[in-house]
Enzyme design. Sequence first.
Site, PDB file in Angstrom:
ATOM      1  N   GLU A 326       0.852  -1.197   0.000  1.00 25.17           N
ATOM      2  CA  GLU A 326       0.000   0.000   0.000  1.00 25.17           C
ATOM      3  C   GLU A 326       0.880   1.237   0.000  1.00 25.17           C
ATOM      4  O   GLU A 326       1.739   1.394   0.875  1.00 25.17           O
ATOM      5  CB  GLU A 326      -0.886   0.041   1.255  1.00 25.17           C
ATOM      6  CG  GLU A 326      -2.035  -0.932   1.274  1.00 25.17           C
ATOM      7  CD  GLU A 326      -2.958  -0.675   2.462  1.00 25.17           C
ATOM      8  OE1 GLU A 326      -4.164  -0.894   2.312  1.00 25.17           O
ATOM      9  OE2 GLU A 326      -2.471  -0.266   3.538  1.00 25.17           O
ATOM     10  N   CYS A 327       0.671   2.121  -0.957  1.00 22.61           N
ATOM     11  CA  CYS A 327       1.340   3.413  -1.013  1.00 22.61           C
ATOM     12  C   CYS A 327       2.863   3.253  -0.898  1.00 22.61           C
ATOM     13  O   CYS A 327       3.502   2.827  -1.838  1.00 22.61           O
ATOM     14  CB  CYS A 327       0.774   4.352   0.050  1.00 22.61           C
ATOM     15  SG  CYS A 327       1.087   6.101  -0.291  1.00 22.61           S
ATOM     16  N   GLY A 328       3.461   3.544   0.244  1.00 22.76           N
ATOM     17  CA  GLY A 328       4.895   3.357   0.391  1.00 22.76           C
ATOM     18  C   GLY A 328       5.319   1.930   0.138  1.00 22.76           C
ATOM     19  O   GLY A 328       6.384   1.675  -0.445  1.00 22.76           O
TER      20      GLY A 328
END
Length: 435
Positions: A326-328
């Site tokens: 997720e994201c990072g």
Amino acid sequence: MTPGLLIAAPASGTGKTTVMLGLLRALRDDGLAVQPFKSGPDYIDPAFHRAASGRASFNLDSWSMPAAMLDTLAANAEDADFALAEGSMGLFDGVAKPGATGNGASADIARRMGWPVVLVIDVSGQAQSAAATALGFSRYDASVPIAGVILNRVASPRHERLARSGMDAVGIRVFGSLPRRGDLKLPERHLGLVQAAEHPDLDARIDDYATFLRAHVDIPALRNAASAGARAAGTQSWIRPPAQRIALAQDAAFSFTYAHVLEGWRRAGAEILPFSPLADEAPAAHADLVWLPGGYPELHAGKLAEARNFHTSLAEHARTRPVHGECGGYMALGEGLIDADGTRHRMAGLLGLVTSYAQRKMHLGYRNATLHAPMGGFAAGAALTGHEFHYSTIIDQPDAPLAHVTDAEGSPVPETGSHRGHVTGSFFHMIARPS
């Protein structure tokens, strides 16, 4: 029902987090079990709440969470003496188009839970005029009771007298007045406050906040102002785990996890197996799924690039079992990450994604996602709600899109996530599954 209050403000930056942390610690030191909550999709403030209160803080979000989930999460206060929630942005600020149970405003949470609101008002540069703001908030929506205000950043005793006289004139209760102190502000970076775990003196800071609040705020009066409305009792609603044994990255680079997601996984019997990519640790060999949450990989890109054991073991896992970021975490699964100085760092290479912080652009908002492909234990076609907040720019994304993603108003979002083999990634942080 457990009595509670919601600490809110007319806008961001008024000092409500300082007030929240000071009150949590002061009430805890008085011998109360205090259950903290955070309105909205925030994964940084709850860690500070936990440090101040000793209890996990749960997000309550009216746009992304169905009513049953809100009530389930609020029930975490049933074994507490007091519930204290922190609002986000201004009290009535939300998106234009309602979602699951509201538009994401803190006022939605106060209304549903029956918690009176205490407004933290920054009176810098004004005096009696602050009362007009408080009066407007008290009359804007009669279903959201304003218990009173705490005046913040007061310059002098004369300033306090003038501000209080304005509140007295319109019948707004003042619970306290906080003198201006520049040393009370917590340091920030591009995604919000510097994380709680990065403050070696955090406990002493919070003690200082509590002492400051005790000296200037009528805490017994605040306790007496609290109340709790009747919440619907029903079936427990948690987001189910995507696997039985989940290897979860947890360190300074990967720390953005929602307490309600992890609690839901645990309650369903999932085993969570933490590991640290920054320490070059491998995910548990017997894990069914590896999950890389969001965080700050851009601040640790050089160290992540050298984590050969992590990269090798992750690739081995991905040959036969799912990996999701997720994201990072998504960025860390890609081919490369370009930091703010323009230096490119090799990432895990399990997806073709290349992202850059040298070309910063803010991406912020709620997301609806319908999966095109399986994501861990979530099947293709599953609907998820979430939130996106990052400054990275996609330079290359050659893999197939993971989901059809729209914003809060239903407009398509180009950041669709991507998938390759057993590996998936997205920029949105999952909050709930409404269907």
